[in-house]
Motif scaffolding. Structure first.
Motif, PDB file in Angstrom:
ATOM      1  N   UNK A  75       0.835  -1.204   0.000  1.00 39.28           N
ATOM      2  CA  UNK A  75       0.000   0.000   0.000  1.00 39.28           C
ATOM      3  C   UNK A  75       0.867   1.249   0.000  1.00 39.28           C
ATOM      4  N   UNK A  76       0.625   2.124  -0.981  1.00 36.70           N
ATOM      5  CA  UNK A  76       1.380   3.366  -1.117  1.00 36.70           C
ATOM      6  C   UNK A  76       0.583   4.537  -0.559  1.00 36.70           C
ATOM      7  N   UNK A  77      -0.715   4.532  -0.798  1.00 36.65           N
ATOM      8  CA  UNK A  77      -1.558   5.633  -0.337  1.00 36.65           C
ATOM      9  C   UNK A  77      -3.019   5.341  -0.580  1.00 36.65           C
ATOM     10  N   UNK A  78      -3.831   6.284  -0.135  1.00 41.98           N
ATOM     11  CA  UNK A  78      -5.275   6.135  -0.290  1.00 41.98           C
ATOM     12  C   UNK A  78      -5.872   7.500  -0.597  1.00 41.98           C
ATOM     13  N   UNK A  79      -6.789   7.518  -1.556  1.00 42.14           N
ATOM     14  CA  UNK A  79      -7.452   8.756  -1.938  1.00 42.14           C
ATOM     15  C   UNK A  79      -8.954   8.583  -1.918  1.00 42.14           C
ATOM     16  N   UNK A  80      -9.655   9.543  -2.470  1.00 40.40           N
ATOM     17  CA  UNK A  80     -11.113   9.513  -2.451  1.00 40.40           C
ATOM     18  C   UNK A  80     -11.698   8.474  -3.400  1.00 40.40           C
ATOM     19  N   UNK A  81     -10.908   7.998  -4.377  1.00 42.35           N
ATOM     20  CA  UNK A  81     -11.411   7.022  -5.332  1.00 42.35           C
ATOM     21  C   UNK A  81     -10.951   5.601  -5.043  1.00 42.35           C
ATOM     22  N   UNK A  82      -9.984   5.437  -4.148  1.00 44.20           N
ATOM     23  CA  UNK A  82      -9.503   4.106  -3.836  1.00 44.20           C
ATOM     24  C   UNK A  82      -8.079   4.118  -3.326  1.00 44.20           C
ATOM     25  N   UNK A  83      -7.537   2.930  -3.181  1.00 47.37           N
ATOM     26  CA  UNK A  83      -6.173   2.763  -2.670  1.00 47.37           C
ATOM     27  C   UNK A  83      -5.184   2.555  -3.812  1.00 47.37           C
ATOM     28  N   UNK A  84      -3.933   2.958  -3.555  1.00 48.17           N
ATOM     29  CA  UNK A  84      -2.864   2.807  -4.545  1.00 48.17           C
ATOM     30  C   UNK A  84      -1.821   1.847  -3.978  1.00 48.17           C
ATOM     31  N   UNK A  85      -1.442   0.867  -4.804  1.00 52.34           N
ATOM     32  CA  UNK A  85      -0.484  -0.155  -4.408  1.00 52.34           C
ATOM     33  C   UNK A  85       0.733  -0.128  -5.319  1.00 52.34           C
ATOM     34  N   UNK A  86       1.880  -0.473  -4.757  1.00 54.08           N
ATOM     35  CA  UNK A  86       3.110  -0.626  -5.524  1.00 54.08           C
ATOM     36  C   UNK A  86       3.098  -2.027  -6.130  1.00 54.08           C
ATOM     37  N   UNK A  87       3.309  -2.094  -7.443  1.00 54.04           N
ATOM     38  CA  UNK A  87       3.287  -3.376  -8.148  1.00 54.04           C
ATOM     39  C   UNK A  87       4.676  -3.663  -8.703  1.00 54.04           C
ATOM     40  N   UNK A  88       5.251  -4.793  -8.289  1.00 51.84           N
ATOM     41  CA  UNK A  88       6.563  -5.234  -8.775  1.00 51.84           C
ATOM     42  C   UNK A  88       6.334  -6.412  -9.714  1.00 51.84           C
ATOM     43  N   UNK A  89       6.666  -6.221 -10.992  1.00 50.74           N
ATOM     44  CA  UNK A  89       6.446  -7.268 -11.990  1.00 50.74           C
ATOM     45  C   UNK A  89       7.694  -8.121 -12.164  1.00 50.74           C
ATOM     46  N   UNK A  90       7.526  -9.318 -12.735  1.00 50.65           N
ATOM     47  CA  UNK A  90       8.630 -10.268 -12.923  1.00 50.65           C
ATOM     48  C   UNK A  90       9.767  -9.687 -13.758  1.00 50.65           C
ATOM     49  N   UNK A  91       9.451  -8.798 -14.688  1.00 51.29           N
ATOM     50  CA  UNK A  91      10.492  -8.203 -15.538  1.00 51.29           C
ATOM     51  C   UNK A  91      11.228  -7.054 -14.843  1.00 51.29           C
ATOM     52  N   UNK A  92      10.920  -6.806 -13.561  1.00 51.48           N
ATOM     53  CA  UNK A  92      11.594  -5.758 -12.804  1.00 51.48           C
ATOM     54  C   UNK A  92      10.886  -4.417 -12.829  1.00 51.48           C
ATOM     55  N   UNK A  93       9.894  -4.270 -13.670  1.00 52.32           N
ATOM     56  CA  UNK A  93       9.160  -3.014 -13.772  1.00 52.32           C
ATOM     57  C   UNK A  93       8.320  -2.776 -12.516  1.00 52.32           C
ATOM     58  N   UNK A  94       8.330  -1.534 -12.031  1.00 58.11           N
ATOM     59  CA  UNK A  94       7.539  -1.149 -10.864  1.00 58.11           C
ATOM     60  C   UNK A  94       6.512  -0.119 -11.310  1.00 58.11           C
ATOM     61  N   UNK A  95       5.253  -0.390 -11.011  1.00 57.47           N
ATOM     62  CA  UNK A  95       4.157   0.505 -11.376  1.00 57.47           C
ATOM     63  C   UNK A  95       3.265   0.745 -10.160  1.00 57.47           C
ATOM     64  N   UNK A  96       2.414   1.731 -10.247  1.00 58.71           N
ATOM     65  CA  UNK A  96       1.430   2.019  -9.203  1.00 58.71           C
ATOM     66  C   UNK A  96       0.058   1.585  -9.705  1.00 58.71           C
ATOM     67  N   UNK A  97      -0.672   0.839  -8.878  1.00 60.61           N
ATOM     68  CA  UNK A  97      -1.988   0.339  -9.253  1.00 60.61           C
ATOM     69  C   UNK A  97      -3.033   0.968  -8.345  1.00 60.61           C
ATOM     70  N   UNK A  98      -3.950   1.699  -8.943  1.00 64.53           N
ATOM     71  CA  UNK A  98      -5.044   2.313  -8.194  1.00 64.53           C
ATOM     72  C   UNK A  98      -6.258   1.406  -8.318  1.00 64.53           C
ATOM     73  N   UNK A  99      -6.685   0.866  -7.188  1.00 64.72           N
ATOM     74  CA  UNK A  99      -7.856  -0.007  -7.142  1.00 64.72           C
ATOM     75  C   UNK A  99      -9.059   0.868  -6.801  1.00 64.72           C
ATOM     76  N   UNK A 100      -9.926   1.082  -7.795  1.00 65.77           N
ATOM     77  CA  UNK A 100     -11.069   1.979  -7.637  1.00 65.77           C
ATOM     78  C   UNK A 100     -12.076   1.356  -6.671  1.00 65.77           C
ATOM     79  N   UNK A 101     -12.493   2.143  -5.697  1.00 69.25           N
ATOM     80  CA  UNK A 101     -13.493   1.700  -4.729  1.00 69.25           C
ATOM     81  C   UNK A 101     -14.807   1.431  -5.456  1.00 69.25           C
ATOM     82  N   UNK A 102     -15.408   0.274  -5.201  1.00 68.16           N
ATOM     83  CA  UNK A 102     -16.630  -0.115  -5.915  1.00 68.16           C
ATOM     84  C   UNK A 102     -17.799   0.822  -5.633  1.00 68.16           C
ATOM     85  N   UNK A 103     -17.773   1.558  -4.520  1.00 70.70           N
ATOM     86  CA  UNK A 103     -18.860   2.504  -4.245  1.00 70.70           C
ATOM     87  C   UNK A 103     -18.761   3.744  -5.128  1.00 70.70           C
ATOM     88  N   UNK A 104     -17.580   4.012  -5.668  1.00 72.29           N
ATOM     89  CA  UNK A 104     -17.383   5.154  -6.556  1.00 72.29           C
ATOM     90  C   UNK A 104     -17.821   4.821  -7.976  1.00 72.29           C
TER      91      UNK A 104
END
Length: 151
Positions: free
Chosen positions: A65-94
């Motif tokens: 978990x990186x942070x949380x906003x009004x639309x959902x939480x943001x997670x750090x994603x580490x992929x097998x190829x070494x790439x790091x991205x941020x994934x925002x999981x939109x809250x289903x109520x939004x």
């Protein structure tokens, strides 16, 4: 006080004589047909599977978990190829589950935003009622951290 003349301003029709008929067939034929707009996947962003995003975020664990906003939480994603991205999981109520086509249109619109001060959208996921946005990851912290430094 101002009085209103209701008889002149309202044009009421009596209900149809046939109790099972709820509309005038002549009126229906005059109305234009509503054509559902088809939304294609945005060409300049990648479509991720929910399985890939679960693996890369440790099943959306608190450790990622990186942070949380009004639309959902943001997670750090580490992929097998070494790439790091941020994934925002939109809250289903939004964004309710039945808006998958609208979500794809939103993703398409966001993908056209390009500015040095805006984090680039690189992908999305819309599976099993889940809606996620995948962004570039910035190690500098959040905008909140940047604007409110602790001394």
């Amino acid at each position: 006080m101002k009085t209103f003349e209701t008889s002149a301003s309202i044009n009421l029709k009596p209900p149809p004589m046939d109790r099972h008929k709820s509309f005038d067939e002549d009126e229906l034929s005059k109305k234009p047909a509503i054509v559902k707009k088809t939304v294609t996947s945005p060409a300049n962003v990648k479509s991720y599977s929910i399985a890939d995003l679960q693996i890369s975020t440790g099943s959306f664990s608190i450790d990622h978990l990186v942070g949380e906003g009004s639309f959902g939480r943001v997670y750090r994603a580490q992929f097998d190829d070494g790439k790091v991205l941020a994934v925002k999981k939109i809250d289903s109520s939004v964004l309710p589950n039945d808006l998958s086509e609208e979500f794809t249109e939103i993703v398409s619109n966001i993908s056209h935003l390009h500015h040095p001060n805006v984090t680039e959208l690189v992908g999305y996921c819309s599976e099993y009622g889940q809606h996620l946005l995948v962004y570039e990851f910035h190690r500098n912290g959040s905008l909140h951290d940047f604007l409110n430094p602790t001394f």
